[in-house]
Design a protein around this motif. Structure first.
Motif, PDB file in Angstrom:
ATOM      1  N   ALA A 433       0.819  -1.217   0.000  1.00 47.10           N
ATOM      2  CA  ALA A 433       0.000   0.000   0.000  1.00 47.10           C
ATOM      3  C   ALA A 433       0.848   1.259   0.000  1.00 47.10           C
ATOM      4  N   LEU A 434       2.098   1.157   0.462  1.00 49.61           N
ATOM      5  CA  LEU A 434       2.963   2.331   0.577  1.00 49.61           C
ATOM      6  C   LEU A 434       4.050   2.372  -0.488  1.00 49.61           C
ATOM      7  N   MET A 435       4.043   1.425  -1.413  1.00 53.12           N
ATOM      8  CA  MET A 435       5.084   1.376  -2.433  1.00 53.12           C
ATOM      9  C   MET A 435       4.937   2.500  -3.450  1.00 53.12           C
ATOM     10  N   ARG A 436       6.070   2.971  -3.963  1.00 52.42           N
ATOM     11  CA  ARG A 436       6.027   3.861  -5.118  1.00 52.42           C
ATOM     12  C   ARG A 436       5.514   3.055  -6.312  1.00 52.42           C
ATOM     13  N   PRO A 437       4.591   3.601  -7.087  1.00 52.39           N
ATOM     14  CA  PRO A 437       3.922   2.780  -8.106  1.00 52.39           C
ATOM     15  C   PRO A 437       4.820   2.283  -9.220  1.00 52.39           C
ATOM     16  N   HIS A 438       5.967   2.976  -9.455  1.00 50.92           N
ATOM     17  CA  HIS A 438       6.821   2.594 -10.570  1.00 50.92           C
ATOM     18  C   HIS A 438       8.218   2.178 -10.118  1.00 50.92           C
ATOM     19  N   THR A 439       8.340   1.780  -8.856  1.00 47.87           N
ATOM     20  CA  THR A 439       9.606   1.242  -8.386  1.00 47.87           C
ATOM     21  C   THR A 439       9.850  -0.115  -9.026  1.00 47.87           C
ATOM     22  N   MET A 440      11.102  -0.526  -9.095  1.00 47.84           N
ATOM     23  CA  MET A 440      11.411  -1.840  -9.661  1.00 47.84           C
ATOM     24  C   MET A 440      11.211  -2.911  -8.606  1.00 47.84           C
ATOM     25  N   THR A 441      10.743  -4.086  -9.020  1.00 51.18           N
ATOM     26  CA  THR A 441      10.692  -5.245  -8.135  1.00 51.18           C
ATOM     27  C   THR A 441      11.531  -6.348  -8.768  1.00 51.18           C
ATOM     28  N   THR A 442      12.058  -7.232  -7.938  1.00 53.87           N
ATOM     29  CA  THR A 442      12.929  -8.281  -8.453  1.00 53.87           C
ATOM     30  C   THR A 442      12.916  -9.473  -7.521  1.00 53.87           C
ATOM     31  N   LEU A 443      13.384 -10.609  -8.020  1.00 57.72           N
ATOM     32  CA  LEU A 443      13.640 -11.793  -7.197  1.00 57.72           C
ATOM     33  C   LEU A 443      15.091 -12.243  -7.303  1.00 57.72           C
ATOM     34  N   SER A 444      15.689 -12.058  -8.474  1.00 57.95           N
ATOM     35  CA  SER A 444      17.086 -12.428  -8.693  1.00 57.95           C
ATOM     36  C   SER A 444      17.782 -11.300  -9.446  1.00 57.95           C
ATOM     37  N   THR A 445      19.058 -11.081  -9.136  1.00 60.22           N
ATOM     38  CA  THR A 445      19.858 -10.097  -9.862  1.00 60.22           C
ATOM     39  C   THR A 445      21.265 -10.652 -10.039  1.00 60.22           C
ATOM     40  N   HIS A 446      22.114  -9.852 -10.691  1.00 57.32           N
ATOM     41  CA  HIS A 446      23.512 -10.243 -10.856  1.00 57.32           C
ATOM     42  C   HIS A 446      24.271 -10.159  -9.540  1.00 57.32           C
ATOM     43  N   ASP A 447      23.648  -9.604  -8.492  1.00 58.01           N
ATOM     44  CA  ASP A 447      24.317  -9.450  -7.205  1.00 58.01           C
ATOM     45  C   ASP A 447      23.675 -10.254  -6.080  1.00 58.01           C
ATOM     46  N   THR A 448      22.588 -10.979  -6.334  1.00 60.58           N
ATOM     47  CA  THR A 448      21.969 -11.741  -5.252  1.00 60.58           C
ATOM     48  C   THR A 448      22.880 -12.879  -4.799  1.00 60.58           C
ATOM     49  N   LYS A 449      22.769 -13.218  -3.520  1.00 65.00           N
ATOM     50  CA  LYS A 449      23.604 -14.284  -2.962  1.00 65.00           C
ATOM     51  C   LYS A 449      23.161 -15.658  -3.465  1.00 65.00           C
ATOM     52  N   ARG A 450      21.869 -15.784  -3.728  1.00 66.20           N
ATOM     53  CA  ARG A 450      21.308 -17.041  -4.225  1.00 66.20           C
ATOM     54  C   ARG A 450      20.153 -16.708  -5.153  1.00 66.20           C
ATOM     55  N   SER A 451      19.960 -17.527  -6.183  1.00 68.97           N
ATOM     56  CA  SER A 451      18.847 -17.289  -7.095  1.00 68.97           C
ATOM     57  C   SER A 451      17.530 -17.552  -6.394  1.00 68.97           C
ATOM     58  N   GLU A 452      16.462 -17.106  -7.012  1.00 67.49           N
ATOM     59  CA  GLU A 452      15.132 -17.235  -6.420  1.00 67.49           C
ATOM     60  C   GLU A 452      14.734 -18.685  -6.190  1.00 67.49           C
ATOM     61  N   ASP A 453      15.153 -19.605  -7.074  1.00 65.19           N
ATOM     62  CA  ASP A 453      14.767 -21.007  -6.914  1.00 65.19           C
ATOM     63  C   ASP A 453      15.597 -21.710  -5.846  1.00 65.19           C
ATOM     64  N   VAL A 454      16.837 -21.288  -5.661  1.00 67.10           N
ATOM     65  CA  VAL A 454      17.617 -21.776  -4.527  1.00 67.10           C
ATOM     66  C   VAL A 454      16.947 -21.348  -3.226  1.00 67.10           C
ATOM     67  N   ARG A 455      16.501 -20.101  -3.167  1.00 67.64           N
ATOM     68  CA  ARG A 455      15.820 -19.619  -1.959  1.00 67.64           C
ATOM     69  C   ARG A 455      14.491 -20.343  -1.744  1.00 67.64           C
ATOM     70  N   ALA A 456      13.810 -20.687  -2.843  1.00 67.83           N
ATOM     71  CA  ALA A 456      12.533 -21.402  -2.710  1.00 67.83           C
ATOM     72  C   ALA A 456      12.733 -22.752  -2.047  1.00 67.83           C
ATOM     73  N   ARG A 457      13.829 -23.435  -2.388  1.00 74.77           N
ATOM     74  CA  ARG A 457      14.120 -24.712  -1.732  1.00 74.77           C
ATOM     75  C   ARG A 457      14.471 -24.504  -0.264  1.00 74.77           C
ATOM     76  N   LEU A 458      15.300 -23.516   0.016  1.00 72.85           N
ATOM     77  CA  LEU A 458      15.713 -23.285   1.401  1.00 72.85           C
ATOM     78  C   LEU A 458      14.532 -22.906   2.286  1.00 72.85           C
ATOM     79  N   ALA A 459      13.569 -22.180   1.735  1.00 70.29           N
ATOM     80  CA  ALA A 459      12.404 -21.788   2.533  1.00 70.29           C
ATOM     81  C   ALA A 459      11.634 -22.997   3.040  1.00 70.29           C
TER      82      ALA A 459
END
Length: 748
Positions: A433-459
């Motif tokens: 509700a408080l987010m800027r409407p045009h901010t970027m969202t992401t799950l994985s980047t060139h700098d993340t420690k683990r990809s989104e699917d690695v995190r999905a398994r760990l969760a």
């Protein structure tokens, strides 16, 4: 100039230049993105695989195709209705460049002396390159030392490589020198090509790298916005906890790490916190809590890397270096947002004073004096202190503490809080509700420690800590190496499976160097590193994949749920290269490996993720940017396992046009359907109970019981299955085929 609705990040390399990007246009258009988001495009060090080491701001990188190649690529993308977003690096450039050479040769008299943030001492700048007994050699008008070359004579002095340089740098990287873009002439000279690309309509938006390093981020963003005519701009800004981007920073938002961590938290079970922390303590012998680990790590990096910066601040503030170091170590965020000459915001005062209060009692007089100067003092002290906060946070937390304290490694992400387990749907909706409407969202980047699917398994481990404890102790009993590293190794091996011994060994070597408990980048140990590689080669031969396979139905649910939530929530969703299908990558350089196109599904998980990604992106394109986020709440005994919301369109933001529904905490959901007799309950690790039933998808479906979701008025078509729904829908029916549903209003 078109505003992005969604982006697709590509890492340009000498092997993936502008011509190769252009060839991807049909694929990316069909996928549904509106803009291709490129890593830095200006001339960089030859062979650079990332581009953040710019050497010449006046040229587009020749290895990629130069200016002509960029124009041709942009035109070919535009023919497929795709725009371009580029990554820019205002904070620093590589030291091997003609401008800095002029400064080294002519000193403060150089026409480029104002470009760089240099600390002159008797007209010279310190260069930290010396590392052995070899003497520099004069060769005509140059001085040579190993691979280094300098003008001779010159206005510099060579010092030991362990010393800090006589200039502001990017973090601890002495080959990246800080730029003074607060000077309008420097800003124009370093952005001239970027402005040309915007003026020509070849670029629609910008991603600004590391704004915290700048003397005045707000002022820079104001000048950038004025010159670009309001082009879409996001900043790579790490926000901690409830911290928000300052309202007076004129940009569209951040690159999305705070979103990434919240989306991950939706799929983490808070009840797993206590047993996983106990397991971590048992496996590692570490009894300190996360805040204490962070404090120690920050003090370590201050001593290792930032003594020059600390001493410079101490001299300017007439303050003991110990007081400067302690206040920097206590700062909980990357910047305090104090602007020289302006009254500090109350939030900034609170942050700095709270940090000061945690410093040792015997340093309090000096620390309090420093606080007054940081908040109200001369511009040099106000600015320098803030420019030092970011590097200390990055090196101390991201690159040290996150490798020392890791009860559940999916929480150990940039900007994450590893001791905060889980986020409720209500907390998530409140954040949206408080987010800027045009901010970027992401799950994985060139700098993340683990990809989104690695995190999905760990969760998944947060829902079955006892079963995980039994399993990981079996592996550890069969093979051990270093208590400070082993438990992190087992988490990453399981979650990145299948992974080659070489990839795994390279990752562990980086993890050990970042942790700095046995070795570091500046203090190697060949014997330790050899044993580490032997451990990695032996570990991949253990039956780790059997456990991964048993949890994958639940990890797939987490993966699809996180993907759908991120793509449909407010903001401009980014897809990192290749992550429209599964990707089990670890920290760079592992996550920057080449990607093969087109992405073709190899597993049912791949196929489902590609389906979800494509349908969500195409729906977002139809909706346009913006649109209200409208929470929906399930009703029934399993309601906590659903996160659902409706979205409006750009034209009718408050009128629901789309609905996204995702399953969360799938292991506990499946348990609801199990009728156990002699066997133990799912995941409790006793009595030989199985981790997953033969059909966990069916167990999850049955686990919903009579729980329902009432859809907004109208007819709603599920874009994943084609089924049409209206009114109150049983979640067991809505999520019968996939653990997620993406609905579009069908009666308009």
């Amino acid at each position: 100039m078109s505003r992005p609705v969604s982006t697709y990040r590509l890492q340009l390399t000498p092997d993936l230049g502008f011509a190769q990007v252009a060839e991807l246009a049909p694929y990316l258009r069909d996928l549904g993105v509106t803009h291709v988001y490129l890593s830095p495009v200006l001339q960089a060090v030859p062979g650079s695989r990332h581009g953040y080491d710019v050497t010449d701001h006046s040229r587009i990188r020749e290895e990629f195709g130069g200016a002509a190649g960029f124009r041709e690529m942009a035109e070919r993308l535009a023919a497929h209705d795709l725009g371009v977003v580029v990554d820019i690096v205002p904070n620093h450039m590589n030291t091997v460049n003609d401008r800095f050479w002029s400064v080294l040769k002519d000193g403060p008299a150089s026409p480029y002396a104002a470009w760089f943030d240099i600390h002159w001492v008797d007209g010279e700048v310190a260069l930290p390159v010396l590392g052995d007994d070899v003497k520099p050699v004069v060769d005509g008008d140059v001085l040579r030392y190993h691979e280094h070359t300098f003008p001779y004579p010159g206005h510099y002095r060579l010092v030991d490589w362990r010393e800090g340089p006589g200039y502001r740098r990017f973090f601890d990287v002495s080959t990246l020198i800080g730029l003074r873009v607060e000077d309008p002439a420097v800003l124009f000279a370093t952005h001239e090509v970027i402005f040309w690309l915007l003026d020509e309509g070849l670029v629609d938006g910008l991603r600004v790298d590391h704004p915290d390093g700048l003397a005045d981020p707000r002022g820079y963003l104001r000048r950038l916005r004025e010159r670009t005519g309001g082009a879409w701009t996001v900043v790579e800004k790490i926000l901690i906890g409830d911290e928000r981007l300052p309202a007076d920073w004129p940009c569209d938002g951040t690159t999305g790490y705070e979103v990434l961590n919240r989306v991950t938290g939706l799929f983490v079970d808070p009840s797993g916190a206590e047993p996983l922390v106990e397991l971590f303590t048992e496996m590692t012998g570490r009894t300190e809590g996360y805040p204490a680990v962070v404090a120690r790590a920050k003090r370590d990096v201050l001593d290792l890397f930032f003594r020059a910066e600390v001493n410079r601040l101490a001299a300017a503030a007439s303050c003991p270096p110990e007081a400067v170091a302690e206040l920097l170590a206590a700062m909980p965020v990357y910047r305090a947002y104090v602007v020289p000459g302006e009254p500090p915001p109350p939030e900034s005062v609170e942050i700095v004073e709270r940090a000061a209060a945690s410093c040792p009692p015997h340093l309090q007089p000096a620390v309090q004096s420093l606080v007054q100067q940081v908040l109200y003092g001369p511009p040099e002290i106000v600015t320098r202190f803030q420019q030092a906060c970011g590097p200390v946070m990055a090196k101390g937390v991201e690159d040290t503490a996150l490798y020392r304290w890791y009860p559940l490694a999916c929480l150990n992400e940039v900007g994450g809080e590893p001791d905060r387990f889980g986020l409720t749907p209500d907390e998530f909706h409140a954040y949206c509700a408080l987010m800027r409407p045009h901010t970027m969202t992401t799950l994985s980047t060139h700098d993340t420690k683990r990809s989104e699917d690695v995190r999905a398994r760990l969760a998944v481990l947060s829902e079955m800590p006892r079963e995980w404890a039994v399993t990981v102790k079996e592996w550890s009993a069969a093979l051990s190496f270093d208590p400070d590293l082993d438990y992190l190794a087992w988490q990453n091996l399981m979650a990145a499976w299948p992974i080659s011994a070489e990839r795994f060994a390279d990752h562990l070597l980086k993890a050990a160097r970042e942790a700095k408990t046995a070795i570091s980048w500046v203090d190697p140990d060949p014997g330790y590193e050899r044993r580490l590689r032997e451990f990695a080669h032996a570990a991949v031969r253990l039956p780790v994949g059997e456990f991964t396979g048993r949890i994958d139905p639940f990890a797939m649910s987490n993966s699809l749920g996180a993907k759908l939530v991120q793509l449909m929530m407010p903001g401009v969703p980014d897809v990192y290269q290749g992550n429209e299908t599964t990707d089990f990558s670890l920290v760079d350089p592992d996550n920057r490996r080449p990607v093969t196109y087109p992405r073709t599904p190899e597993t049912s998980w791949d196929a489902a993720k590609l389906l979800v990604t494509g349908q969500a992106l195409r729906l977002r394109r139809r909706l346009g940017g913006g649109g209200a986020h409208l929470p929906l709440r399930a009703e029934g005994e399993a309601a906590e396992h659903a996160v659902a919301f409706a979205r409006g369109s750009a034209d009718t933001p408050e009128r629901p046009r789309a609905v996204a529904v995702a399953t969360r905490l799938p292991v506990r959901l499946a348990r609801r359907a199990l009728v156990r007799t002699a066997a133990a309950p799912l995941g409790d690790g006793v009595g030989g109970g199985a981790v997953a039933e033969p059909d966990p998808a069916e167990d999850m479906r049955l686990g919903w019981g009579a729980t329902t979701l009432t859809l907004p008025h109208g007819r709603w078509r599920d874009l994943l299955t084609g089924t049409v729904h209206t009114g109150r829908v049983p979640l067991g029916h809505l999520l019968g085929r996939y653990p997620v549903a993406l609905l579009e209003r069908h009666d308009l």
